[in-house]
Design an enzyme around this catalytic site. Structure first.
Site, mmCIF file in Angstrom:
data_model
loop_
_atom_site.group_PDB
_atom_site.id
_atom_site.type_symbol
_atom_site.label_atom_id
_atom_site.label_comp_id
_atom_site.label_asym_id
_atom_site.label_seq_id
_atom_site.Cartn_x
_atom_site.Cartn_y
_atom_site.Cartn_z
ATOM 1 N N GLU A 34 17.514 2.414 -2.801
ATOM 2 C CA GLU A 34 16.905 1.216 -3.410
ATOM 3 C C GLU A 34 16.542 1.489 -4.865
ATOM 4 O O GLU A 34 16.790 0.666 -5.748
ATOM 5 C CB GLU A 34 15.617 0.822 -2.658
ATOM 6 C CG GLU A 34 15.805 0.507 -1.195
ATOM 7 C CD GLU A 34 16.191 -0.945 -0.930
ATOM 8 O OE1 GLU A 34 16.190 -1.761 -1.870
ATOM 9 O OE2 GLU A 34 16.512 -1.252 0.238
ATOM 10 N N ASP A 88 9.640 0.619 4.788
ATOM 11 C CA ASP A 88 10.730 -0.048 5.509
ATOM 12 C C ASP A 88 11.685 0.967 6.128
ATOM 13 O O ASP A 88 12.067 0.864 7.291
ATOM 14 C CB ASP A 88 11.520 -0.953 4.557
ATOM 15 C CG ASP A 88 10.633 -1.985 3.889
ATOM 16 O OD1 ASP A 88 9.449 -2.082 4.268
ATOM 17 O OD2 ASP A 88 11.120 -2.672 2.988
ATOM 18 N N THR A 140 0.832 -1.209 0.000
ATOM 19 C CA THR A 140 0.000 0.000 0.000
ATOM 20 C C THR A 140 0.867 1.259 0.000
ATOM 21 O O THR A 140 0.394 2.320 -0.397
ATOM 22 C CB THR A 140 -0.890 0.037 1.262
ATOM 23 O OG1 THR A 140 -0.084 -0.308 2.382
ATOM 24 C CG2 THR A 140 -2.036 -0.947 1.149
ATOM 25 N N SER A 155 16.334 -6.144 5.940
ATOM 26 C CA SER A 155 17.722 -5.936 6.348
ATOM 27 C C SER A 155 18.323 -4.770 5.567
ATOM 28 O O SER A 155 19.168 -4.032 6.083
ATOM 29 C CB SER A 155 18.538 -7.203 6.105
ATOM 30 O OG SER A 155 18.333 -7.661 4.787
HETATM 31 C C1 GLA Z 1 8.935 -4.162 0.493
HETATM 32 C C2 GLA Z 1 9.116 -2.687 0.137
HETATM 33 C C3 GLA Z 1 8.133 -1.807 0.892
HETATM 34 C C4 GLA Z 1 6.711 -2.322 0.758
HETATM 35 C C5 GLA Z 1 6.655 -3.821 1.048
HETATM 36 C C6 GLA Z 1 5.292 -4.393 0.786
HETATM 37 O O1 GLA Z 1 9.296 -4.388 1.820
HETATM 38 O O2 GLA Z 1 10.421 -2.271 0.416
HETATM 39 O O3 GLA Z 1 8.232 -0.493 0.440
HETATM 40 O O4 GLA Z 1 6.169 -2.027 -0.488
HETATM 41 O O5 GLA Z 1 7.586 -4.549 0.287
HETATM 42 O O6 GLA Z 1 4.357 -3.857 1.643
#
Ligand code: GLA
Length: 381
Positions: free
Chosen positions: A156, A168, A33, A123
């Site tokens: 990323e 994250d 989301t 990680s």
């Molecule tokens: C990974 C991505 C996040 C998010 C999740 C799914 O962890 O890094 O940004 O989109 O997948 O919720």
């Protein structure tokens, strides 16, 4: 871990440095989301990355990855990222800080971690946040916490090929012991929710599988969502992200988007609502409803978003059979963990059953991690 890092740092560089750490994350609900401008509900965990760092007065960064026993050097003005994937994270963070006008110079560092790799506990965000936080501190750059998270996210995007959302890195930077954080990824408004479910606990079951091409499949999901949002926007210009769309609006464009894009968008629109439903249920200490929503998420991630796999579906089925309150695949998917909300008295029998039946079917045991919601990025004294 700290002692081992310190020992290696001294051997390699002959001095001491300062220690920084950041955390991996869980997410109670709200998956895929974030890049749709929706809600997520993560928290930092007690597993993370730790780094010792000391400025070296050159324009060179000298990094030793203790767990991998690998050493990499790069110049801060180099355009090309190092070949080692782990080093690209450190390189990317430096480059992203420089891009934002941050004046940094070279440093020596040794880092190590205990976030299981490929488990969906991020990680990589822990690594990015550790260095973003540390460099901000050491060079007194005055970057705010949101921007520290964005530095990790841009790393990323630009150096690791994953067009991820902000969840994250946000959780890794903003994490607080004992609290989950509901984040609105459109407005970046957030709220801490102390999470101490009486009579229940959270446990992760790691399938220890990581499927190939997870990052290209991830980017493809994101494209589907953007296609669907663009189609809806033609009728409803206020739709910036899928999060702004109603299910009826998606139905209006069903015939002009692919069946696949439709399924992906349907999942996202439902998932955004589920986060809000879970928040309401938490206000009432209604953990059975929270758990029910987690099962719904799993179903959506498996059947509509198609980011589950045989091993994770199996773990989800076992949870249901054992009467576990809630269970679902956590994180990006394509392997990794399920997150399970389990009544205290069911914990032992559930873990025993899941371990035995998973081992029988797949030939290896899942790993078990009890969730301890912890602090995010910080300097260690
Ligand atoms: C990974 C991505 C996040 C998010 C999740 C799914 O962890 O890094 O940004 O989109 O997948 O919720």
């Amino acid at each position: 871990m700290k002692a081992k890092i310190a020992e290696k740092f001294k051997t390699l560089f002959g001095t001491d440095g300062e220690f920084f750490t950041s955390a991996g994350r869980i997410n109670l609900i709200g998956e895929h989301t974030d890049y749709n401008g929706g809600y997520v509900f993560p928290g930092a965990v007690d597993k993370g990355i730790m780094a010792e760092i000391r400025l070296n007065g050159t324009d060179k960064v000298c990094v030793f990855a203790l767990d991998l026993d690998e050493y990499v050097e790069f110049g801060l003005n180099e355009e090309d990222a190092p070949a080692q994937s782990w080093a690209r994270y450190v390189f990317g963070v430096c480059r992203e800080i420089i891009k934002r006008g941050g004046k940094i110079s070279g440093f020596n560092t040794v880092f190590a971690g205990d976030v299981p790799l490929g488990a969906g506990m991020s990680s990589s965000a822990a690594l990015e946040s550790t260095f973003a936080f540390a460099l901000n501190y050491l060079f007194n750059l005055g970057i705010d916490k949101f921007e520290l998270a964005r530095i990790g996210q841009s790393t990323e995007h630009n150096y690791c090929g994953v067009k991820c959302g902000i969840m994250d890195q946000f959780a890794s930077v903003f994490g607080k012991a004992g609290s989950l954080i509901r984040l609105d990824c459109k407005t970046m408004e957030y709220k801490y929710y102390p999470f101490h479910p009486k009579g229940y606990r959270l446990v992760l079951l790691d399938s220890v599988v990581k499927h190939e091409l997870a990052s290209s499949a991830y980017n493809k999901r994101r494209e589907s969502c953007e296609n669907a949002a663009a189609a809806i926007r033609k009728n409803h210009p206020e739709v910036e992200f899928l999060r702004d769309a109603k299910k009826e609006w998606l139905d209006e464009v069903k015939s002009v988007i692919s069946a696949e894009d439709y399924m992906r968008a349907e999942y996202v629109i439902e998932e955004v609502q589920r986060v809000l439903d879970v928040c309401d249920a938490l206000e009432r200490d209604d953990y059975e409803t929270v758990g029910q929503k987690m099962y719904e998420t799993h179903h959506g991630m498996s059947k509509l978003y198609e980011v589950s796999c045989e091993e994770l579906d199996f773990l989800n089925d076992v949870a249901r059979e054992c009467g576990v309150a809630g269970s679902r695949v956590m994180g990006g998917g394509f392997g990794g963990c399920t997150i399970n909300l389990v009544k205290d008295e069911l914990y032992e029998p559930f873990i025993a059953k899941a371990t035995a039946s998973f081992t029988e079917k797949f030939g290896h045991a899942p790993k078990v991690y009890d969730v301890v919601i912890s602090d995010g990025a910080r300097k260690l004294e």
